[in-house]
Design a protein around this motif. Structure first.
Motif: not given
Length: 250
Positions: A61-87
């Motif tokens: 939830d804190q990450f979502k808050k961070f993204v919401e507040e800074l996603s409009q900053n054109r000089n910053l890209l925020i990204a996610e890597v979802g990691v699975a330990d199955y399949g």
């Protein structure tokens, strides 16, 4: 496909309550093993969150808050890597490549100027303000941290760039500006800026680093919420001085 117990429980919970599982946070870019290098290499500032495939809870939830507040900053890209330990163990290779283990989730890496092999590991807390502080102190971007005042951040830069008696003149300018502030919170912050200027004038710019270390250590201990907030504001304002100092030394 083999699933671990926590994944099975999460799937059953989502079906029972008709929740749509998704790893995507609006405003953040999903990366995988095929796209990671291409994206990082073409952006100046990228913050990447490594986490389980379907994250949830207070830290997410804190990450979502961070993204919401800074996603409009054109000089910053925020990204996610979802990691699975199955399949097929999606993106487990990326996690291993950057030294991220499951027990580290969520783990953050900051990439600057496309330098894929030189990530900056986030050592701070998981709150949105902690992530802002990482960007503010490590990347040459203005991020308004909690407790900071833009006009006084500008004065902090002016103070750091000044020499000798000109620094005293900046302190006086800061005092005069404080008298015009109506917001009590801004007036309190202005007091912190002014006191830090006085200490830096007395002890030199190295005081910024020693005081940051002292405040960081204090924040790891137990204290009442008011004192904690006071220290967080002090740390945010110290970060503004540090950014100004680091730019001045380039």
């Amino acid at each position: 496909m083999e699933l671990n117990l926590s994944s099975v429980l999460l799937l059953l919970f989502s079906f029972s309550f008709n929740i749509q599982l998704t790893s995507a946070v609006k405003g953040a870019v999903e990366l995988d093993s095929l796209t990671f290098d291409k994206i990082i290499a073409n952006h100046r500032v990228v913050l990447v969150k490594f986490d389980e495939k379907y994250p949830y809870g207070a830290k997410h939830d804190q990450f979502k808050k961070f993204v919401e507040e800074l996603s409009q900053n054109r000089n910053l890209l925020i990204a996610e890597v979802g990691v699975a330990d199955y399949g097929e163990k999606d993106n487990a290779d990326l996690a291993e490549r950057f030294g991220v283990k499951k027990e580290d989730f969520p783990a953050y890496r900051l990439f600057l100027n496309g330098k894929i092999n030189e990530p900056i590991k986030h050592e701070g807390g998981p709150d949105a303000e902690d992530l802002k502080r990482l960007i503010a102190t490590k990347a040459d971007l203005y991020i308004g941290l909690a407790g900071c005042v833009k006009a006084y951040d500008d004065l902090a830069t002016e103070f750091i760039n000044a020499r000798g008696e000109k620094r005293t003149a900046v302190i006086e300018k800061a005092r005069l500006s404080q008298e015009k502030l109506d917001n009590p919170a801004d007036r309190y912050s202005a007091t912190v800026y002014i006191k830090l200027m006085e200490r830096i004038l007395e002890k030199g710019s190295e005081y910024i680093d020693t005081e940051l270390q002292r405040v960081e250590k204090l924040l790891t201990g137990k204290m009442n919420p008011a004192k904690q907030q006071e220290l967080k504001i002090r740390m945010s304002i110290l970060s503004s001085f540090k950014m100004a100092r680091d730019r001045d030394e380039l």
